[in-house]
Enzyme design. Structure first.
Site, PDB file in Angstrom:
ATOM      1  N   ARG A  16       0.809  -1.220   0.000  1.00 37.51           N
ATOM      2  CA  ARG A  16       0.000   0.000   0.000  1.00 37.51           C
ATOM      3  C   ARG A  16       0.846   1.276   0.000  1.00 37.51           C
ATOM      4  O   ARG A  16       0.346   2.360  -0.262  1.00 37.51           O
ATOM      5  CB  ARG A  16      -0.938  -0.018   1.224  1.00 37.51           C
ATOM      6  CG  ARG A  16      -2.053  -1.019   1.098  1.00 37.51           C
ATOM      7  CD  ARG A  16      -2.723  -1.315   2.416  1.00 37.51           C
ATOM      8  NE  ARG A  16      -1.936  -2.230   3.251  1.00 37.51           N
ATOM      9  CZ  ARG A  16      -2.330  -2.685   4.441  1.00 37.51           C
ATOM     10  NH1 ARG A  16      -3.474  -2.304   4.943  1.00 37.51           N
ATOM     11  NH2 ARG A  16      -1.555  -3.519   5.124  1.00 37.51           N
ATOM     12  N   THR A  79       0.969 -12.638   8.758  1.00 37.62           N
ATOM     13  CA  THR A  79       1.644 -12.369  10.042  1.00 37.62           C
ATOM     14  C   THR A  79       1.820 -13.639  10.887  1.00 37.62           C
ATOM     15  O   THR A  79       2.791 -13.768  11.629  1.00 37.62           O
ATOM     16  CB  THR A  79       0.857 -11.313  10.839  1.00 37.62           C
ATOM     17  OG1 THR A  79      -0.537 -11.643  10.811  1.00 37.62           O
ATOM     18  CG2 THR A  79       1.041  -9.921  10.277  1.00 37.62           C
ATOM     19  N   TYR A 365      32.746  31.298  -3.587  1.00 36.36           N
ATOM     20  CA  TYR A 365      32.866  29.853  -3.372  1.00 36.36           C
ATOM     21  C   TYR A 365      34.198  29.595  -2.681  1.00 36.36           C
ATOM     22  O   TYR A 365      35.266  29.994  -3.164  1.00 36.36           O
ATOM     23  CB  TYR A 365      32.812  29.085  -4.706  1.00 36.36           C
ATOM     24  CG  TYR A 365      33.126  27.631  -4.480  1.00 36.36           C
ATOM     25  CD1 TYR A 365      32.248  26.829  -3.759  1.00 36.36           C
ATOM     26  CD2 TYR A 365      34.320  27.065  -4.930  1.00 36.36           C
ATOM     27  CE1 TYR A 365      32.547  25.497  -3.494  1.00 36.36           C
ATOM     28  CE2 TYR A 365      34.623  25.737  -4.679  1.00 36.36           C
ATOM     29  CZ  TYR A 365      33.734  24.954  -3.952  1.00 36.36           C
ATOM     30  OH  TYR A 365      34.036  23.650  -3.684  1.00 36.36           O
ATOM     31  N   ALA A 422      41.335  43.439  -7.059  1.00 34.89           N
ATOM     32  CA  ALA A 422      40.076  42.935  -7.621  1.00 34.89           C
ATOM     33  C   ALA A 422      40.286  42.451  -9.044  1.00 34.89           C
ATOM     34  O   ALA A 422      41.111  42.980  -9.785  1.00 34.89           O
ATOM     35  CB  ALA A 422      39.033  44.045  -7.598  1.00 34.89           C
TER      36      ALA A 422
HETATM   37  C1  UD1 Z   1      -2.228  -6.064  11.060  1.00 32.82           C
HETATM   38  C2  UD1 Z   1      -3.218  -6.986  11.791  1.00 32.82           C
HETATM   39  C3  UD1 Z   1      -4.449  -6.177  12.164  1.00 32.82           C
HETATM   40  C4  UD1 Z   1      -4.044  -4.989  13.018  1.00 32.82           C
HETATM   41  C5  UD1 Z   1      -2.998  -4.133  12.313  1.00 32.82           C
HETATM   42  C6  UD1 Z   1      -2.434  -3.110  13.283  1.00 32.82           C
HETATM   43  C7  UD1 Z   1      -2.989  -9.283  10.962  1.00 32.82           C
HETATM   44  C8  UD1 Z   1      -3.564 -10.319  10.072  1.00 32.82           C
HETATM   45  N1  UD1 Z   1      -3.586  -8.089  10.939  1.00 32.82           N
HETATM   46  O1  UD1 Z   1      -2.854  -5.637   9.855  1.00 32.82           O
HETATM   47  O2  UD1 Z   1      -5.358  -6.992  12.894  1.00 32.82           O
HETATM   48  O3  UD1 Z   1      -5.192  -4.228  13.334  1.00 32.82           O
HETATM   49  O4  UD1 Z   1      -1.895  -4.947  11.881  1.00 32.82           O
HETATM   50  O5  UD1 Z   1      -1.573  -2.229  12.636  1.00 32.82           O
HETATM   51  O6  UD1 Z   1      -2.044  -9.559  11.666  1.00 32.82           O
HETATM   52  N2  UD1 Z   1       4.485  -8.945   7.823  1.00 32.82           N
HETATM   53  C9  UD1 Z   1       5.416  -9.932   7.653  1.00 32.82           C
HETATM   54  N3  UD1 Z   1       5.133 -10.985   6.853  1.00 32.82           N
HETATM   55  C10 UD1 Z   1       3.937 -11.148   6.219  1.00 32.82           C
HETATM   56  C11 UD1 Z   1       2.969 -10.112   6.412  1.00 32.82           C
HETATM   57  C12 UD1 Z   1       3.269  -9.037   7.213  1.00 32.82           C
HETATM   58  O7  UD1 Z   1       6.513  -9.862   8.226  1.00 32.82           O
HETATM   59  O8  UD1 Z   1       3.751 -12.150   5.523  1.00 32.82           O
HETATM   60  C13 UD1 Z   1       4.804  -7.780   8.675  1.00 32.82           C
HETATM   61  C14 UD1 Z   1       4.817  -6.487   7.881  1.00 32.82           C
HETATM   62  O9  UD1 Z   1       6.120  -6.203   7.402  1.00 32.82           O
HETATM   63  C15 UD1 Z   1       4.338  -5.458   8.892  1.00 32.82           C
HETATM   64  C16 UD1 Z   1       3.519  -6.279   9.890  1.00 32.82           C
HETATM   65  O10 UD1 Z   1       3.808  -7.642   9.660  1.00 32.82           O
HETATM   66  O11 UD1 Z   1       5.398  -4.845   9.576  1.00 32.82           O
HETATM   67  C17 UD1 Z   1       2.030  -6.041   9.746  1.00 32.82           C
HETATM   68  O12 UD1 Z   1       1.618  -6.302   8.422  1.00 32.82           O
HETATM   69  P1  UD1 Z   1       0.547  -5.389   7.685  1.00 32.82           P
HETATM   70  O13 UD1 Z   1       0.405  -5.910   6.304  1.00 32.82           O
HETATM   71  O14 UD1 Z   1       0.871  -3.985   7.876  1.00 32.82           O
HETATM   72  O15 UD1 Z   1      -0.769  -5.772   8.519  1.00 32.82           O
HETATM   73  P2  UD1 Z   1      -2.083  -4.893   8.662  1.00 32.82           P
HETATM   74  O16 UD1 Z   1      -2.913  -5.078   7.443  1.00 32.82           O
HETATM   75  O17 UD1 Z   1      -1.721  -3.530   9.043  1.00 32.82           O
HETATM   76 MG    MG Z   2       0.069  -2.521   9.124  1.00 34.80          MG
END
Ligand code: UD1
Ligand code: MG
Length: 460
Positions: A16, A79, A365, A422
């Site tokens: 995003r 996550t 300069y 100068a």
């Molecule tokens: C996540 C939560 C959501 C919460 C929000 C808070 C989940 C499914 N959702 O959503 O409930 O309200 O954060 O900010 O957990 N990441 C990885 N590997 C992956 C996917 C993500 O390491 O496969 C890391 C990303 O780099 C990031 C973090 O996890 O730092 C969160 O991922 P992001 O995609 O931002 O989750 P949200 O949609 O914000």
């Molecule tokens: Mg997030």
């Protein structure tokens, strides 16, 4: 003593954001987001940190080398899957583990400690950190039963109309018994809609047989998740307000603070005035009595007492006491301006040191140069330091007057008490006390122009 660990999830691309840089490395106030998180973990009661990286992992390896233990997530499958990647390092170990997301730059060490302590003082096996947002769009919603106990987290995309009304959201921070975490993670199933393994599912999986509680954060902004460039600007605004407020309470006068950006590591003594549209970042220090701005940028620089910098840029440089810089000056790459100097309109100083009471008031300069004290650079004077291939050094003694429009062709040494006429282009060293004139003699051809200039007529 129980061992307290942190797992930080930072493997995602940050689709995003629509930028090349991985999201968690994106800068806020010129510092990568993830560095704020690691810095605050280091200041907290956490003993060990494991960070999950994947997309452009080398960026994080280089940035945080030696500060955290890395594990890798090759494919970003959510996550829950990301947390699983820490299993080789942590599964089976006792203690409690806090899970933090790499996209929450406003979290601080006090909050981390508070959450850890709250978990340890409860009899929770899992503590979910929640907060309330007036506009909860994008966050997972907290679902509670009739006894007010948390039973599930539903992602925004998967919410029913009613669930979307819930303003209590998942911050993405959890504290969990470490052994239990790695027992339960393999039980998470792929989500139907996104095809990802949601870490949030651990709530539903544990809530029947274990104690699952919540810790509700009142300062919602501390745990905001940054998912796009608009959120970056919101996070930056919060950080800016907080930093500026602290400086003002310490006795720094900031005029129109909404337009002033000060980095985290900047030191500003009381009695400093910061004028509008000014940015001070990096490892900068501003000493008592200095005035910075308006419209100025200072980065990695030290500004000594009673200096004034106006409408100017100072990068990687030092300006000693009582000197004035600007308007429209540019100091860079280790310019060291001595005390009581005046570096004025459209003057650039690069990798040079000036002695006390030196002046370059307009259009000059000065590069790769060392001057003694009381040197005057006339308007338009240039140290010609580059021959097209290499940079060369200029050395100037004390009490030197350099006339307007002078070129000093480096390498060159100008002795003490020299006066340069100068318009000179000086190619040879000038000894102490000399007057150097290096320009063509003027020739006046008398009675000449009458042949050239026609009298003006009022022709119609
Ligand atoms: C996540 C939560 C959501 C919460 C929000 C808070 C989940 C499914 N959702 O959503 O409930 O309200 O954060 O900010 O957990 N990441 C990885 N590997 C992956 C996917 C993500 O390491 O496969 C890391 C990303 O780099 C990031 C973090 O996890 O730092 C969160 O991922 P992001 O995609 O931002 O989750 P949200 O949609 O914000
Ligand atoms: Mg997030």
């Amino acid at each position: 003593m129980i061992t307290r660990r942190a797992i930080v999830l930072a493997a995602g691309k940050g689709t995003r954001m629509k930028t090349d840089l991985p999201k968690c490395a994106f800068p806020i106030l010129k510092k990568p987001m993830i560095e704020y998180i690691v810095e605050n973990i280091e200041k907290s009661i956490i003993d060990e940190t494991v960070m999950v990286i994947g997309h452009k992992r080398e960026v994080f390896e280089e940035m945080l080398n030696g500060r955290v233990d890395f594990v890798y997530q090759e494919d970003q499958l959510g996550t829950g899957h990301a947390t699983m990647m820490a299993s080789d390092k942590l599964a089976g170990k006792s203690g409690s583990t806090i899970i933090l997301l790499g996209d929450m730059p406003l979290i601080n060490n006090k909050v981390i400690n508070k959450i850890m302590n709250a978990h340890e003082n409860s009899n929770n096996d899992l503590t979910v950190v929640t907060t309330h947002f007036d506009n909860p769009k994008g966050y997972g919603r907290i679902i509670r039963n009739q006894y007010d106990r948390i039973t599930a987290i539903i992602e925004d995309l998967d919410c029913t109309k009613e669930q979307k009304q819930v303003k209590e959201v998942n911050t993405g921070i959890y504290v969990v018994n470490n052994q239990l975490l790695f027992d339960i993670l393999p039980k998470i199933e792929k989500s139907r809609r996104k095809g990802e393994y949601y870490l949030t599912d651990i709530v539903a999986l544990l809530q029947e047989d274990y104690h699952v509680g919540t810790f509700v954060m009142r300062d919602a902004f501390r745990v905001m998740g940054v998912n796009d460039l608009y959120a970056i600007s919101v996070a930056e605004q919060c950080m800016r307000d907080e930093i500026n407020k602290q400086h003002m309470l310490n006795g720094v006068s900031i005029i129109n603070p909404d337009t002033v950006t000060i980095g985290h590591n900047v030191i500003i003594e009381s009695g400093v005035t910061i004028q509008p549209n000014t940015t001070i970042t990096g490892e900068s220090k501003i000493m008592e009595g200095a005035t910075i701005g308006p419209n100025s940028e200072i980065h990695n620089s030290i500004i000594y007492r009673d200096v004034a910098v106006k409408h100017s840029i100072v990068y990687d440089s030092k300006v000693q006491s009582r000197s004035t810089i600007g308007p429209f000056a540019h100091l860079r790459n280790n310019a060291v301006i001595g005390p009581d100097n005046r570096i004025g309109n459209f003057v650039e100083v690069k990798k040079s040191t000036t002695g006390a009471f030196t002046k370059a008031s307009h259009l000059a300069y000065i590069g790769d140069t060392t001057t003694g004290s009381n040197v005057n650079f006339g308007c338009g004077s240039v140290t010609v330091n580059f021959d097209g291939q290499k940079k060369h050094q200029t050395t100037i003694g004390n009490d030197v007057f350099i006339g307007c429009n002078t070129n000093l062709i480096a390498p060159i040494t100008i002795g003490d008490q020299v006066f340069i006429a100068a318009g000179s282009t000086v190619t040879k060293n000038v000894p102490k006390g000399a007057l150097a004139i290096a320009r063509n003699q003027q020739i006046n051809k008398e009675d000449y122009t009458k042949h050239l200039i026609r009298p003006k007529t009022n022709s119609k």
